[in-house]
Design a protein around this motif. Structure first.
Motif, PDB file in Angstrom:
ATOM      1  N   SER A 110       0.905  -1.236  -0.024  1.00 37.00           N
ATOM      2  CA  SER A 110      -0.084   0.190  -0.010  1.00 37.00           C
ATOM      3  C   SER A 110       0.894   1.231  -0.175  1.00 37.00           C
ATOM      4  O   SER A 110       0.400   2.257  -0.605  1.00 37.00           O
ATOM      5  CB  SER A 110      -1.069   0.160   1.308  1.00 37.00           C
ATOM      6  OG  SER A 110      -0.179   0.143   2.553  1.00 37.00           O
ATOM      7  N   ALA A 111       1.973   1.271   0.634  1.00 42.97           N
ATOM      8  CA  ALA A 111       3.058   2.197   0.474  1.00 42.97           C
ATOM      9  C   ALA A 111       3.415   2.617  -0.593  1.00 42.97           C
ATOM     10  O   ALA A 111       3.594   3.718  -1.137  1.00 42.97           O
ATOM     11  CB  ALA A 111       4.035   2.266   1.833  1.00 42.97           C
ATOM     12  N   LEU A 112       3.706   1.464  -1.246  1.00 39.96           N
ATOM     13  CA  LEU A 112       4.575   1.480  -2.461  1.00 39.96           C
ATOM     14  C   LEU A 112       3.605   1.944  -3.527  1.00 39.96           C
ATOM     15  O   LEU A 112       3.958   2.792  -4.433  1.00 39.96           O
ATOM     16  CB  LEU A 112       4.988  -0.103  -3.072  1.00 39.96           C
ATOM     17  CG  LEU A 112       5.690   0.105  -4.224  1.00 39.96           C
ATOM     18  CD1 LEU A 112       7.105   0.721  -4.242  1.00 39.96           C
ATOM     19  CD2 LEU A 112       6.079  -1.443  -4.730  1.00 39.96           C
ATOM     20  N   ILE A 113       2.407   1.606  -3.465  1.00 36.26           N
ATOM     21  CA  ILE A 113       1.460   1.980  -4.749  1.00 36.26           C
ATOM     22  C   ILE A 113       1.093   3.331  -4.417  1.00 36.26           C
ATOM     23  O   ILE A 113       1.312   4.188  -5.394  1.00 36.26           O
ATOM     24  CB  ILE A 113       0.112   1.127  -4.319  1.00 36.26           C
ATOM     25  CG1 ILE A 113       0.315  -0.201  -4.726  1.00 36.26           C
ATOM     26  CG2 ILE A 113      -1.044   1.870  -4.906  1.00 36.26           C
ATOM     27  CD1 ILE A 113      -1.033  -1.073  -4.213  1.00 36.26           C
ATOM     28  N   TYR A 114       0.960   4.007  -3.245  1.00 37.21           N
ATOM     29  CA  TYR A 114       0.808   5.604  -3.145  1.00 37.21           C
ATOM     30  C   TYR A 114       1.998   6.032  -3.471  1.00 37.21           C
ATOM     31  O   TYR A 114       1.989   7.057  -4.102  1.00 37.21           O
ATOM     32  CB  TYR A 114       0.415   5.648  -1.404  1.00 37.21           C
ATOM     33  CG  TYR A 114      -0.182   7.086  -1.165  1.00 37.21           C
ATOM     34  CD1 TYR A 114      -1.666   7.262  -1.557  1.00 37.21           C
ATOM     35  CD2 TYR A 114       0.464   8.055  -0.675  1.00 37.21           C
ATOM     36  CE1 TYR A 114      -2.065   8.461  -1.276  1.00 37.21           C
ATOM     37  CE2 TYR A 114      -0.027   9.258  -0.340  1.00 37.21           C
ATOM     38  CZ  TYR A 114      -1.222   9.516  -0.819  1.00 37.21           C
ATOM     39  OH  TYR A 114      -1.926  10.673  -0.545  1.00 37.21           O
ATOM     40  N   TRP A 115       3.037   5.671  -3.029  1.00 39.75           N
ATOM     41  CA  TRP A 115       4.481   6.517  -3.388  1.00 39.75           C
ATOM     42  C   TRP A 115       4.753   6.534  -4.876  1.00 39.75           C
ATOM     43  O   TRP A 115       4.929   7.601  -5.444  1.00 39.75           O
ATOM     44  CB  TRP A 115       5.504   5.740  -2.915  1.00 39.75           C
ATOM     45  CG  TRP A 115       6.994   6.096  -2.845  1.00 39.75           C
ATOM     46  CD1 TRP A 115       7.566   7.481  -2.566  1.00 39.75           C
ATOM     47  CD2 TRP A 115       7.945   5.428  -3.682  1.00 39.75           C
ATOM     48  NE1 TRP A 115       8.753   7.508  -3.021  1.00 39.75           N
ATOM     49  CE2 TRP A 115       9.283   6.282  -3.704  1.00 39.75           C
ATOM     50  CE3 TRP A 115       8.167   4.295  -4.399  1.00 39.75           C
ATOM     51  CZ2 TRP A 115      10.352   5.999  -4.270  1.00 39.75           C
ATOM     52  CZ3 TRP A 115       8.925   4.124  -5.103  1.00 39.75           C
ATOM     53  CH2 TRP A 115      10.213   4.957  -5.026  1.00 39.75           C
ATOM     54  N   VAL A 116       4.459   5.534  -5.589  1.00 45.48           N
ATOM     55  CA  VAL A 116       4.789   5.469  -7.120  1.00 45.48           C
ATOM     56  C   VAL A 116       3.652   6.420  -7.779  1.00 45.48           C
ATOM     57  O   VAL A 116       3.899   6.974  -8.464  1.00 45.48           O
ATOM     58  CB  VAL A 116       4.571   3.908  -7.656  1.00 45.48           C
ATOM     59  CG1 VAL A 116       4.269   4.100  -9.112  1.00 45.48           C
ATOM     60  CG2 VAL A 116       5.674   3.338  -7.249  1.00 45.48           C
ATOM     61  N   LEU A 117       2.233   6.333  -7.346  1.00 47.91           N
ATOM     62  CA  LEU A 117       1.270   7.270  -7.992  1.00 47.91           C
ATOM     63  C   LEU A 117       1.317   8.597  -7.734  1.00 47.91           C
ATOM     64  O   LEU A 117       1.191   9.356  -8.257  1.00 47.91           O
ATOM     65  CB  LEU A 117      -0.151   6.362  -7.724  1.00 47.91           C
ATOM     66  CG  LEU A 117      -0.326   5.244  -8.293  1.00 47.91           C
ATOM     67  CD1 LEU A 117      -1.551   4.754  -7.796  1.00 47.91           C
ATOM     68  CD2 LEU A 117      -0.259   5.129 -10.024  1.00 47.91           C
ATOM     69  N   ASN A 118       1.867   8.962  -6.289  1.00 47.12           N
ATOM     70  CA  ASN A 118       2.280   9.942  -5.889  1.00 47.12           C
ATOM     71  C   ASN A 118       3.133  10.695  -6.917  1.00 47.12           C
ATOM     72  O   ASN A 118       3.033  12.023  -7.289  1.00 47.12           O
ATOM     73  CB  ASN A 118       2.385  10.389  -4.470  1.00 47.12           C
ATOM     74  CG  ASN A 118       2.643  11.345  -3.933  1.00 47.12           C
ATOM     75  OD1 ASN A 118       2.162  12.529  -4.576  1.00 47.12           O
ATOM     76  ND2 ASN A 118       3.574  11.442  -3.159  1.00 47.12           N
TER      77      ASN A 118
END
Length: 127
Positions: A110-118
């Protein structure tokens, strides 16, 4: 119209983050015989978690924006792990939460998803 572009980018990033995180959560935790209602409720809870917990962190980290900064990923991971652990303890999952690899894996995903899309959506014109 140009003034609405950051809001549109944030909404797109948030929706894609929720969809992707819900998919990952479904693969990790929800049994195969569960109905579509689980997915809907999970999506709503993901949206609330991202808005309540990730957005304030994002606002603090965007004071000095930089794309794909590892420190930001670490901050998002620690926050996601704390939220997932607190929720698991709250719903009586027990102290197993600290030895279960699924909680760590989901927190990181979930952190990786948010970080990449951010980094892709919100820091498009920044370096």
């Amino acid at each position: 119209m140009r003034m609405f572009l950051p809001v549109f980018n944030y909404v797109c990033m948030l929706i894609l983050s929720v969809i992707t995180a819900t998919f990952v959560y479904t693969l990790l935790f929800i049994p195969a015989e569960a109905g579509f209602g689980y997915v809907e409720m999970t999506s709503l809870l993901m949206l609330i978690a991202y808005v309540v917990f990730a957005t304030p962190i994002q606002l603090v980290l965007h004071r000095h924006p930089k794309r794909f900064r590892g420190r930001d990923l670490l901050v998002y991971f620690l926050a996601a792990w704390m939220v997932c652990s607190a929720l698991a303890l709250w719903i009586d999952y027990g102290l197993v939460v600290f030895i279960s690899y699924k909680v760590y894996l989901f927190s990181f995903c979930s952190a990786l998803i948010y970080w990449v899309l951010n980094s892709v959506f919100l820091m498009k014109n920044r370096s």
